[in-house]
Design a protein around this motif. Structure first.
Motif: not given
Length: 386
Positions: A363-386
């Motif tokens: 959760v910490c890494l995802k929040l940091a990447a989302d706020r810094m606009h880094l690795l957006q494709h990985w953030v979307k993959l982690i949050e992908s719907p079921l």
């Protein structure tokens, strides 16, 4: 081409192609080097990472005290005492039943082995096959390399089970106890290191981070870096506190229902399932297995022994399917497959503690990447719907 050279014109070289394969190879090598470092330096990195997560959790509270002109040293000590006091009191209440079950582990292992032996004898046919005579001079050559020695005549197993198996199980239980006792000094050293690091991070961490932002030229947007840390601290604290409250309620409800069912040491099992629930999917399964063992000890081998595990399964099902998604919402959504792979990775790296801190770390890494606009494709993959 030849005319341009004869006229003295300069010919520009063809554009160089980007070295994408080389960059990808270097990235994979860097990732493997990080995994190697995390695995072999876990005794050093484990208290540091856990202390950093704990300091991120408590930093907003220390900042609130700072607004009321309370020194950071006093507020940090006060928060650690406020958190450690209830845990110390709870540990003193659970020390006696935990020690009782720890001492009964070899006996329970031998009892389970006897039950399995008896169940296996029921499945075997009553008439044993006639023994075949084997000439001692001849042997059997396995794949042309190994020669099998003639087997000694088998002795009849006693009626109360195989004593050799029980001895091996008892020996295995003693080895586990010896390993746990041998690892106790290292665990205590890591725990005190963790406490000292948390205290120093809460007191001196913000000033060091501010100096880092002001001194290092790589940080161009100073205000954005400050806002990033505050946002990550605030959202991570909210997430960990929410999950801790949910797990506490889960353990309390489980302990209450088990106490109504007159299950032995219901408070111990409630605390256990509450702690294990910090590791999604893996923790509840381990909790149900332990409750099955407790049910077998109290009720004997039968359907009644499954009642404690069945009760916990129903309570955990309501919590996992309705309570947690409703409280956390979609912002903290994590895909189950990604989460399971992450748990397996950190369990392999750092064992039980790695499994417990895997979700807050993700959760910490995802929040940091989302706020810094880094690795957006990985953030979307982690949050992908079921």
């Amino acid at each position: 081409m030849s005319d341009a050279v004869e006229q003295g014109e300069t010919v520009s070289p063809p554009p160089l192609r980007p070295r994408q394969p080389l960059q990808h190879t270097l990235a994979w090598l860097l990732a493997l080097a990080c995994l190697y470092t995390l695995y072999f330096a876990k005794s050093l990195l484990l208290p540091v990472v856990v202390a950093a997560l704990f300091a991120l959790l408590l930093s907003p509270l220390v900042a609130v005290f700072k607004r009321f002109h309370v020194p950071r040293t006093f507020s940090a000590l006060l928060l650690l005492a406020a958190i450690g006091g209830p845990f110390t009191l709870l540990g003193s209440q659970l020390a006696e039943p935990a020690q009782k079950w720890w001492e009964r582990l070899p006996e329970l292992s031998a009892q389970l082995s006897d039950e399995l032996d008896a169940f296996g004898r029921k499945l075997t046919p009553s008439e044993a096959p006639a023994p075949q005579t084997v000439e001692p001079q001849q042997g059997f050559r396995l794949f042309g390399w190994l020669r099998e020695e003639p087997a000694a005549p088998a002795t009849a197993a006693p009626a109360n089970g195989d004593p050799a198996l029980s001895d091996r199980v008892m020996q295995g239980g003693m080895e586990v106890m010896v390993k746990a006792l041998g690892a106790t000094p290292a665990v205590l050293a890591q725990f005190f290191t963790f406490l000292v690091l948390v205290l120093f991070m809460l007191i001196f961490g913000p000033s060091l981070y501010s100096t880092f932002i002001q001194v290092f030229p790589q940080v161009r947007d100073k205000q954005a870096a400050t806002d990033l840390l505050e946002q990550v601290q605030r959202e991570l604290s909210r997430y960990i506190l929410t999950v801790s409250l949910i797990n506490t309620l889960l353990g309390a409800v489980t302990a209450g229902v088990l106490a109504l069912m007159e299950v032995e040491d219901a408070l111990l099992w409630g605390v256990m399932v509450g702690l294990l629930n910090f590791a999604p999917y893996v923790g509840p399964v381990i909790g149900m297995l332990v409750l099955c063992l407790a049910g077998i000890v109290q009720y004997g081998p039968g359907l009644e022994a499954l009642l404690p595990a069945l009760v916990f399964f129903c309570i955990n099902l309501v919590e996992a399917q309705f309570v947690t998604p409703t409280v956390l919402g979609q912002r903290m959504r994590l895909h189950p497959l990604v989460l399971m792979l992450w748990l397996i990775l950190w369990g392999w790296l750092w064992g039980v503690v790695g499994v417990l801190i895997a979700v807050p770390l993700l959760v910490c890494l995802k929040l940091a990447a989302d706020r810094m606009h880094l690795l957006q494709h990985w953030v979307k993959l982690i949050e992908s719907p079921l």
